[in-house]
Write a protein that holds these residues in place. Structure first.
Motif, PDB file in Angstrom:
ATOM      1  N   VAL A  36       0.859  -1.186   0.000  1.00 25.82           N
ATOM      2  CA  VAL A  36       0.000   0.000   0.000  1.00 25.82           C
ATOM      3  C   VAL A  36       0.894   1.235   0.000  1.00 25.82           C
ATOM      4  O   VAL A  36       1.926   1.267   0.674  1.00 25.82           O
ATOM      5  CB  VAL A  36      -0.907   0.006   1.252  1.00 25.82           C
ATOM      6  N   VAL A  37       0.523   2.242  -0.779  1.00 30.17           N
ATOM      7  CA  VAL A  37       1.258   3.514  -0.792  1.00 30.17           C
ATOM      8  C   VAL A  37       0.289   4.641  -0.439  1.00 30.17           C
ATOM      9  O   VAL A  37      -0.785   4.744  -1.042  1.00 30.17           O
ATOM     10  CB  VAL A  37       1.899   3.807  -2.163  1.00 30.17           C
TER      11      VAL A  37
ATOM     12  N   ARG B 233      -3.807  13.739  -5.602  1.00 25.06           N
ATOM     13  CA  ARG B 233      -5.179  13.958  -5.129  1.00 25.06           C
ATOM     14  C   ARG B 233      -6.194  14.114  -6.258  1.00 25.06           C
ATOM     15  O   ARG B 233      -7.394  14.101  -6.014  1.00 25.06           O
ATOM     16  CB  ARG B 233      -5.227  15.185  -4.209  1.00 25.06           C
ATOM     17  N   PHE B 234      -5.704  14.264  -7.494  1.00 22.19           N
ATOM     18  CA  PHE B 234      -6.606  14.371  -8.644  1.00 22.19           C
ATOM     19  C   PHE B 234      -6.324  13.246  -9.649  1.00 22.19           C
ATOM     20  O   PHE B 234      -6.817  13.284 -10.767  1.00 22.19           O
ATOM     21  CB  PHE B 234      -6.417  15.719  -9.348  1.00 22.19           C
ATOM     22  N   GLU B 235      -5.559  12.256  -9.236  1.00 22.78           N
ATOM     23  CA  GLU B 235      -5.020  11.255 -10.158  1.00 22.78           C
ATOM     24  C   GLU B 235      -5.965  10.064 -10.309  1.00 22.78           C
ATOM     25  O   GLU B 235      -6.452   9.505  -9.322  1.00 22.78           O
ATOM     26  CB  GLU B 235      -3.660  10.768  -9.625  1.00 22.78           C
TER      27      GLU B 235
ATOM     28  N   TRP C 270      -5.886   6.455  -8.170  1.00 20.28           N
ATOM     29  CA  TRP C 270      -5.609   6.678  -6.748  1.00 20.28           C
ATOM     30  C   TRP C 270      -6.926   6.928  -6.016  1.00 20.28           C
ATOM     31  O   TRP C 270      -7.831   7.599  -6.546  1.00 20.28           O
ATOM     32  CB  TRP C 270      -4.677   7.876  -6.561  1.00 20.28           C
ATOM     33  N   THR C 271      -7.032   6.406  -4.819  1.00 19.20           N
ATOM     34  CA  THR C 271      -8.232   6.576  -3.994  1.00 19.20           C
ATOM     35  C   THR C 271      -8.024   7.744  -3.041  1.00 19.20           C
ATOM     36  O   THR C 271      -7.003   7.818  -2.351  1.00 19.20           O
ATOM     37  CB  THR C 271      -8.527   5.301  -3.195  1.00 19.20           C
ATOM     38  N   TYR C 272      -8.994   8.620  -3.025  1.00 17.35           N
ATOM     39  CA  TYR C 272      -8.936   9.791  -2.141  1.00 17.35           C
ATOM     40  C   TYR C 272      -9.437   9.379  -0.758  1.00 17.35           C
ATOM     41  O   TYR C 272     -10.589   8.976  -0.592  1.00 17.35           O
ATOM     42  CB  TYR C 272      -9.798  10.904  -2.732  1.00 17.35           C
ATOM     43  N   GLY C 273      -8.558   9.475   0.240  1.00 19.85           N
ATOM     44  CA  GLY C 273      -8.827   8.868   1.531  1.00 19.85           C
ATOM     45  C   GLY C 273      -9.446   9.772   2.579  1.00 19.85           C
ATOM     46  O   GLY C 273      -8.765  10.199   3.515  1.00 19.85           O
ATOM     47  N   LEU C 274     -10.744  10.062   2.428  1.00 16.58           N
ATOM     48  CA  LEU C 274     -11.498  10.786   3.458  1.00 16.58           C
ATOM     49  C   LEU C 274     -12.720   9.929   3.789  1.00 16.58           C
ATOM     50  O   LEU C 274     -13.814  10.119   3.255  1.00 16.58           O
ATOM     51  CB  LEU C 274     -11.903  12.173   2.954  1.00 16.58           C
TER      52      LEU C 274
ATOM     53  N   ILE D 199      -3.297   5.441  -2.255  1.00 15.99           N
ATOM     54  CA  ILE D 199      -4.228   6.327  -1.546  1.00 15.99           C
ATOM     55  C   ILE D 199      -3.606   7.715  -1.414  1.00 15.99           C
ATOM     56  O   ILE D 199      -2.455   7.849  -0.966  1.00 15.99           O
ATOM     57  CB  ILE D 199      -4.558   5.762  -0.139  1.00 15.99           C
ATOM     58  N   SER D 200      -4.362   8.719  -1.772  1.00 14.36           N
ATOM     59  CA  SER D 200      -3.914  10.097  -1.580  1.00 14.36           C
ATOM     60  C   SER D 200      -4.562  10.642  -0.309  1.00 14.36           C
ATOM     61  O   SER D 200      -5.784  10.580  -0.164  1.00 14.36           O
ATOM     62  CB  SER D 200      -4.267  10.966  -2.785  1.00 14.36           C
ATOM     63  N   ASN D 201      -3.741  11.120   0.600  1.00  9.63           N
ATOM     64  CA  ASN D 201      -4.248  11.680   1.858  1.00  9.63           C
ATOM     65  C   ASN D 201      -4.713  13.117   1.601  1.00  9.63           C
ATOM     66  O   ASN D 201      -3.968  13.918   1.032  1.00  9.63           O
ATOM     67  CB  ASN D 201      -3.136  11.680   2.907  1.00  9.63           C
TER      68      ASN D 201
END
Length: 757
Positions: A517-518, A526-528, A531-535, A550-552
């Motif tokens: 996991v990265v 964050r717009f890619e 990638w999963t946006y993690g909120l 995952i983008s924080n």
């Protein structure tokens, strides 16, 4: 000492000091003192070396210990003169006899004697571990109230040797000081947090007060009891009950009062013979919460009662505390009912039915289970009738308390030990994440990379000794290929992490589905796509559980989205919600400097000194979090039309914490109650979300792991709402959010390693 050929000799744990030893010690003390003064001066702090004239001493035992002193007097005049001159006094632990002989004295003892003379509010002791820890569980002891806990602690089998000596020294020191004084045991890296935040760091040790247990208010005084109820009882404050009414109810059943001497916490437990007790009142001051007195009182109650029921307002600012100590709960009509000692729902329902029949609790809790959300009930329902959900405790590994709705089983969680590689660990976020990982039950750091700190030991992580390394992209690719880590966290500046992510992707080719996991803490992905946006509170847990990349979210963007999400379908067409945010200076990042010893250290990019007492607006248009918030909020709209927001950030002269104010034009008039109901429905059951009535201020969010919203105000016409919200930019705005995403992606309980109290 080794370089000078001095062989250390100890008797009773005290270093025997010869003339040669003293000569070396004196020279080293002088050199280090001057280095510290120079380092402080370089950082803009005036400092003054004071190497003599403060401590007077006699020989401790000349024949036995040599030139070792026992302090007999402290002269604070040189210290006060330095402070009056605007300089920080820097002392050495050397003392003098009446005839001028220099003697070596223990530094901790010297600090204690100095504290007795100065009577400070707080004495800070630095250690490598960053606090005191339970010898069996390994958990950090956040607060120790000596008057209540000292005797018990000293009898514990794990309290021995140095720990016992330190506790004895701390007690002796605090016994000579006012009750307002305390001792903080922290690591050097946490000094700033201890001094400049409410939450502090490490272990806080205070005298506290003895607890009492009485069966009559006469034991504490009726006037004192009345005053506490008048000042703190939420029902009295809301006008739903009178002080006289509370006193009258006490006569209905046998009861016991629990509390501490100054009444920072007062609890009333009703216990008719043969019936399950009910805690009818739990009234705590802010001091009682912060200093752990509430926990001490509750533990005293648990010793006396194997089963207990109690209630709390649904909007109680300490409701997380209640959830953590209950085996089950549910909320109805603005109140939450909690209990422990009962696991069978049928028994709970029988007990509640009996309570209601006898008037021991309000007639509103049957049937046991979820009720309709408040915005679907009568318009007269109180806005605090929010979290309509039922919980029964289901203990799960990795969580201090796992609970879920009675209708569904919790998601299975893993307890497998896994390894994490952290790249870019020198900044405030990296340091904060390291501290959180130190308390994680299953996730361990295996590699910590920093180009500037390579070769230096990692501070604030006590699971095992670790040293910073400087990992290249090639190293990362090899480690990923060989399966050396289960997850990577990229805590790097924007635009820097792509080579490392590409290296992980290349190395993952051979690992297949087992790839790591990265999580990227920066803004690069964050717009890619892919990638999963993690909120999780807004965009769901399942996408994160299934994700490998995952983008924080950004700190400001997290708070902005949480503020706007419940209203996203109510924004006036073509209108622009405006958010004004203020963040502590830690949000501006760090730069590297070298201290007096040549070691690289991280310092704030924007110093508090440069801000003075002002806030500094920046990036007045086009801030990246403005686009980020609008981009992701658009996915929540029923018609998927784009959401645009206007965002104006400012940096403020406190260390951490974001407070945001949003003004939202509405497409149709609404009442404050209707707006609050939208927030309560959206965030029902969210452990890291707090909804309060009052405006959010810094102490609501600083050092806290969740997000808080409050201060709902409508325009006169009802066509615009203004709301405040906030979070700690280093926690829910960064490290805590990262840990949530790591836990979900690695199969752990979502809140493993995250303090929820």
């Amino acid at each position: 000492m080794d370089r000078e050929g001095v062989v250390p000799d100890y008797i009773d744990g005290i270093r025997v000091t010869s003339a040669k030893t003293l000569g070396v010690a004196r020279r080293v003390f002088m050199e280090e003192n001057l280095k510290l003064v120079a380092a402080l001066e370089k950082l803009g702090t005036r400092a003054r070396p004071i190497t003599s004239g403060v401590f007077s001493a006699d020989y401790l035992d000349k024949d036995k210990y040599g030139l070792v002193g026992k302090i007999t007097k402290v002269d604070k005049r040189p210290i006060e003169a330095s402070i009056r001159a605007g300089a920080l006094p820097i002392l050495t632990s050397l003392a003098e006899t009446a005839d001028g002989q220099i003697l070596n004295v223990n530094a901790d003892i010297a600090a204690g004697e100095l504290a007795k003379e100065l009577e400070p509010m707080k004495i800070v002791f630095l250690n490598d571990k960053g606090g005191m820890f339970h010898g069996v569980t390994g958990e950090k002891l956040d607060v120790i109230n000596l008057d209540e806990e000292y005797d018990g602690l000293m009898k514990e089998s794990w309290v021995r040797y140095g720990t016992k000596l330190k506790l004895r020294e701390f007690k002796e020191l605090l016994d000579h000081l006012p009750r307002s004084s305390s001792v903080a045991v922290i690591s050097a890296s946490m000094l700033q947090k201890e001094l400049f935040t409410d939450s502090g760091a490490g272990t806080l040790i205070r005298r506290g007060y003895k607890l009492f247990k009485n069966s009559s208010i006469d034991s504490i005084g009726a006037d004192r009891f009345r005053q506490v109820v008048h000042d703190r009882d939420p029902e009295v404050l809301a006008g739903l009950q009178s002080v006289t009414g509370v006193l009258s109810e006490l006569k209905n059943t046998p009861y016991t009062l629990y509390g501490d001497e100054p009444l920072d916490v007062l609890a009333v437990v009703s216990h008719p013979e043969g019936e399950i007790p009910v805690m009818t009142k739990l009234l705590a001051s802010r001091q009682g919460m912060l200093n752990n007195v509430m926990d001490n009182v509750f533990n005293a109650i648990k010793k006396d009662h194997r089963k207990l029921f109690w209630t709390a307002q649904a909007d109680d600012e300490n409701r997380a505390w209640h959830f953590e100590r209950a085996d089950g709960s549910f909320t109805r009509a603005g109140k939450s009912l909690f209990w422990y000692g009962i696991q069978d729902v049928a028994e709970v329902e029988r007990t509640v039915k009996d309570f209601e029949a006898k008037g021991r609790i309000d007639r509103s809790y049957l049937p046991v289970g979820p009720s309709a959300p408040p915005h679907r009930t009568a318009a007269a329902a109180a806005p605090s009738s929010s979290r309509s959900f039922s919980t029964m405790a289901r203990r799960v590994p990795g969580s201090s308390r796992g609970y879920a709705t009675a209708a569904s089983a919790p998601t299975p969680v893993s307890t497998e030990i896994k390894r994490l590689g952290l790249i870019g660990a020198r900044g405030f976020t990296g340091q904060t994440l390291t501290t959180l990982l130190n308390g994680h039950p299953y996730l361990n750091l295996s590699h910590v990379s920093s180009r500037q700190l390579a070769g230096y030991p990692l501070e604030g992580y006590t699971k095992e000794a670790m040293t910073y390394v400087n990992l290249s992209a090639e190293d990362v690719e090899r480690m990923e290929k060989q399966g050396e880590v289960d997850a990577w966290v990229m805590a790097l500046p924007n635009g820097v992490c792509k080579p490392f992510v590409d290296a992980v992707d290349r190395g993952a080719v051979e690992r297949g589905a087992d790839k790591s996991v990265v999580i990227d803490l920066g803004a690069d992905y964050r717009f890619e796509q892919g990638w999963t946006y993690g909120l999780p509170e807004l965009y769901g847990r399942e996408p994160v559980r299934a994700a490998k990349r995952i983008s924080n979210p950004g700190c400001y963007a997290t708070s902005s989205q949480l503020l706007l999400a419940p209203l996203v379908n109510h924004i006036a067409p073509g209108a622009l919600p405006t958010i004004f945010g203020m963040s502590g200076y830690s949000g501006a990042g760090t730069v590297m400097e070298k201290d007096a010893t040549g070691k690289p250290v991280s310092v704030p990019k924007v110093s508090p000194a440069s801000l003075g007492t002002f806030v500094r607006p920046y990036a007045l248009t086009g801030h990246i979090h403005e686009r980020e918030a609008g981009f992701h909020l658009s996915t929540l709209r029923a018609d998927r039309t784009p959401v645009k927001v206007a965002f104006i950030p400012s940096v403020a002269p406190w260390f951490s914490g974001i407070v945001s104010t949003v003004s939202v034009p509405l497409k149709a008039p609404m009442t404050a109650r209707e707006v609050i109901a939208l927030f309560e429905e959206r965030y029902a059951g969210e452990k890291l979300v707090t909804i309060q009535k009052n405006v959010v201020v810094l102490h609501d969010v600083e050092g806290k792991h969740g997000w808080t919203v409050g201060g709902f105000q409508m325009s006169v016409e009802g066509d615009r709402v203004v709301i405040t919200g906030g979070l700690d930019n280093l926690l829910k705005g960064a490290a805590t959010q990262c840990l949530q995403n790591l836990n979900l992606a690695l199969g752990y309980d979502e809140y493993a390693g995250i303090p929820l109290a």
